[in-house]
Structures are given as C-alpha cells and as structure tokens.
Design an enzyme around this catalytic site. Structure first.
Site, PDB file in Angstrom:
ATOM      1  N   MET A   1      28.601  70.635  61.218  1.00 22.67           N
ATOM      2  CA  MET A   1      27.494  71.564  61.300  1.00 22.67           C
ATOM      3  C   MET A   1      26.256  70.825  61.783  1.00 22.67           C
ATOM      4  SD  MET A   1      29.932  72.607  59.463  1.00 22.67           S
ATOM      5  CE  MET A   1      29.851  71.475  58.101  1.00 22.67           C
ATOM      6  N   CYS A   2      25.666  71.292  62.857  1.00 21.61           N
ATOM      7  CA  CYS A   2      24.561  70.568  63.479  1.00 21.61           C
ATOM      8  C   CYS A   2      23.661  71.550  64.203  1.00 21.61           C
ATOM      9  CB  CYS A   2      25.078  69.544  64.492  1.00 21.61           C
ATOM     10  SG  CYS A   2      26.320  68.401  63.854  1.00 21.61           S
ATOM     11  N   ASP A   3      22.535  71.026  64.676  1.00 14.36           N
ATOM     12  CA  ASP A   3      21.643  71.786  65.540  1.00 14.36           C
ATOM     13  C   ASP A   3      21.139  70.866  66.640  1.00 14.36           C
ATOM     14  OD1 ASP A   3      21.222  74.505  64.116  1.00 14.36           O
ATOM     15  OD2 ASP A   3      20.999  73.022  62.522  1.00 14.36           O
ATOM     16  N   GLU A  88      28.330  70.032  68.910  1.00 14.37           N
ATOM     17  CA  GLU A  88      28.338  70.992  67.814  1.00 14.37           C
ATOM     18  C   GLU A  88      29.767  71.415  67.509  1.00 14.37           C
ATOM     19  OE1 GLU A  88      25.557  72.314  66.282  1.00 14.37           O
ATOM     20  OE2 GLU A  88      24.188  71.153  67.538  1.00 14.37           O
TER      21      GLU A  88
END
Length: 443
Positions: A1-3, A88
């Site tokens: 989970m990333c941005d 991502e």
C-alpha cells in the site's frame, strides 16, 4: 500500500519535475536507502532477483534504491540520470501468480532504473520484463500476499503512469499533475496491451470495445485496499492541484504527511489506512515505512529528500544528492546490516509515540525547525560542488542523529500514557515482540 505523486515542470514553481512517494509496508519491515554502483557485466551473465534469475545487460547504471531488506528490488528509487520511479500494489480481476518464480514489481522497478536513462526507455524496459518473465510471487514480509503493480515513472521532462493486471496493461503519458495509489486510474490511455480489450470482453469485464475503460474493466473494487487507495489518491491529487503552477517540495512534504479529515489530530494514529501518511492500527495493517521526494533537475543534478524512518509526519526528511550523501543517509550496498539497524533504531521513535512517551507538540516543533534550517541551507549549496554538498549532507546526518538520540533518551525517561484502546495496544504488543527478529537481507 503506497501513494506516489508527481508534477511535471509545467506545474512547478521552479520548472523542475517533482516525484514523491510514501512506501507503506509491514510495521516491522526495515526499509532503507542504498547505493548501487554502475557496473559492466560479462556477456551471457544473469542476475538473481528476489526469486528468479534474469538475463543481465552489458552495463547497469548507478541507482539509489529505497529497499525493503528482504527484497532484491525497491519500492522507489532514482538513478544517475535523475530517472525516478515509484510503484503501487493493485488488486485486479485477473488471477495472481502465487508461485515464487516471477518478478516482483519491486524487482522490475530496480531493473528499469539500472537499464534506462529516461522515462520512455524505462516504460519499454518494464513492458519487456513483464512479457518475458511475468509478475508474481509473495510480496509480504510475514504472511503470503499477492498483487499486481502500477508504476509512476518520471524524468526531468516526461512522465508515464503504467497500470497492470496480470499480463495486461495500459500506459498514460503525464501531462501535468498526476497521482496514483492502490487503485486503477487509467481511463484514457496512450498505449495498451494489444489483447487487453479483447480479453476484457471475453472475460465479461465489459460488453464491447465501445464500452471499454481499462480501470473499470480490470479493477477489483471489492478489495479493502482498493477503497483505501481511491480515498488516498483523491487526497494527494487535491493537495497538489491546490498548488498547480506553484508546486514545490513543500507541496510534496504536505502531501506525504497528510491525513484524511476523519483521522486528524490524535485520531491519525488509529485506522488511518485512508490517509497518505498511514499509521498501522491493527494486526495486518501497513504503515508508511519510508518516504522520498525527488526534485528532478537536468544532467543528473537532482536534489532528493528522504526518510530512513516510518511515519512521515514524525520522520525527519533529509536532503541528499546522487553524488553527495552521508553514508548513513544513503548506505553503501554492502552495509545493509547497518542500514537495517538504523531503521530499527528510528522505529523506536514511532513505538514511543504509541506508548505516549514523547511530547508530540515539542517534538514536532523541533523537527520542523530542523527541517526549515535544512531547506534554507540546501537551497544555498545545491548548485555548488560535490565536496560542499557532501559536507552539508554529513552535517545533516549528524544533526538528525542527535535529534533521534535526544528524543529516544527523553522517551526512555518518560512515563507511558499509551494511545488508543486495549485492542490497539495489543496489536502493537505483538509487533513489538517480533520487531528486529526477521533479519533477512537480499543482495
């Protein structure tokens, strides 16, 4: 989970492209910056990635990688030309490759940085790797988990978003501000897998070509992290678009440290998987383990800001350069044990906050004053010679270490006032018991 987020130079205050990312992974999973030197390789040689060997190329470029300890590849990174990539996790309707005999998305990211000079080349390299070796294998630190991948690829002049669903993919050229998260966002594409549309129709993902939308066709909307990703992608987009035309490193600091309005203040520590600055709240959650901001200047003269520490809202984010950095900001590749220890040490700051043993207001006031000083001094030296910038990086390292040591000492003396309820504290008790026990390192 990333941005991951970026702005081309046509939307920034300096005219330079900027890419930024928070990497969200297991709360006990060390992640740190390492330097991988350029190298020549013998004809016919191979390179061992996390799970499989792939054919090596004659020459690989120098790379700085934000690397989860046990993985060969990285969550984000840059190379000697300023090419910068973040990836991502995506959950799609296509089946996942569960055998450990393919490339992780993070392996693909590193290979692209080692083999490409610009964003166009990196896109081609990634697509070639996907076709030849496939993506898959366990992606998680403690328990097995699988996903497909998206990539945001940036150089000084251009950017690409690439989203994949198994073997199928679509790519969109970045035109200004663009953000991605754990959701599919490509509706209008510039390039697409030759069978992506026909496969979607055959699989029942859409009725016909006239109704085809890559994201709508392939995205699994039932997955928990998809919903979280939609929310986080909206937050980062709004944050950066608010500064459109004046986007700066300060914009990216704000975006990486932002919390969903329902989880602001004290509540940001609980159930914050809707926030770009993610704090794990229960067993199975992820938290923001490392951060990167790349101000991509021409001719490899980019300025970077990064943390070797989780939770960006409390992590010192330090400036460095490809050719000038302290060795405990960007560690030599052969010193990954030291890099792991540095990350684990800084993770004790996060645990002290959770135990209520740090005065948050006083800590943040000192942190922001320190970063403001670094920003001012960085602007004064970033156009100077490597020796001057190296000396500044060593100074930053010394000051950051002193800051961390001070607050760890303060926490050790302080009385605990644990945050949250019993369930929250029980989850962190389990994580604390396991912290630092898994010391796998991929080389």
């Amino acid at each position: 989970m990333c941005d991951t987020m970026m702005s081309l130079g046509n939307k920034t205050v300096t005219g330079y492209s900027i890419l930024a990312k928070n990497s969200d992974r297991d709360p006990n999973e060390p992640q740190y910056y390492v330097m991988i030197s350029a190298a020549d390789h013998a004809a016919g040689s191979k390179v061992k990635c996390t799970y499989i060997e792939v054919e090596q190329v004659p020459h690989t470029y120098g790379v700085i990688l934000s690397k989860p300890s046990w993985i060969w590849g990285g969550e984000m990174g840059t190379n000697e030309f300023g090419l910068t990539i973040g990836n991502e996790a995506l959950w799609t309707k296509e089946p996942y490759h569960t055998e450990d005999d393919a490339l992780l998305g993070m392996d693909i990211l590193r290979l692209a940085l080692e083999r490409s000079k610009n964003a166009d080349e990196a896109l081609d390299v990634i697509l070639e790797l996907l076709e030849k070796y496939g993506q898959g294998g366990n992606c998680n630190f403690y328990h097995r988990g699988y996903y497909h991948n998206a990539f945001l690829i940036a150089d000084a002049d251009n950017g690409w978003v690439l989203e994949t669903a198994g073997e199928y993919w679509a790519a969109e050229k970045v035109k200004g501000v663009r953000t991605i998260s754990n959701t599919m966002t490509i509706h209008k594409y510039d390039k697409i897998h030759p069978q992506a549309i026909s496969h979607a129709i055959e699989a029942g993902y859409c009725k016909d070509e006239a109704n085809f939308d890559f994201s709508e066709a392939y995205l699994d909307k039932t997955e928990k992290w998809t919903g979280s990703g939609i929310n986080r992608q909206c937050i980062t987009t709004q944050c950066i678009e608010a500064d459109a035309g004046q986007v700066s490193q300060e914009t990216m600091f704000k975006a990486l440290r932002s919390h969903d309005e329902r989880n602001s203040g004290e509540d940001c520590w609980f159930d914050s998987y809707y926030s770009p600055c993610m704090h794990a709240a229960s067993d199975g959650d992820a938290h923001s383990s490392a951060s990167l901001i790349a101000v991509i200047r021409p001719e490899g003269k980019s300025t970077y800001w990064g943390s070797n520490m989780s939770i960006p809202c409390i992590a010192p984010i330090k400036p460095f350069w490809f050719d000038a950095h302290a060795e405990d900001i960007v560690f030599p590749y052969e010193k990954q044990e030291e890099a792991m220890e540095a990350w684990l040490k800084r993770e004790d700051i996060n645990r002290a906050f959770i135990d209520g043993r740090i005065d948050e207001d006083a800590y943040l006031k000192e942190l922001h004053a320190l970063e403001d000083q670094w920003k001012k001094e960085c602007s004064e030296v970033e156009d100077k010679d490597a020796a001057t910038r190296q000396a500044f990086s060593e100074k930053v390292s010394s000051e950051e270490n002193a800051f961390i040591d001070k607050w760890l000492a303060e926490a050790k003396k302080a009385e605990a006032h644990p945050k949250g309820n019993a369930e929250y504290q029980e989850a962190w008790k389990v994580w604390n018991e396991r912290k630092g026990k898994d010391r796998r390192i991929a080389r």
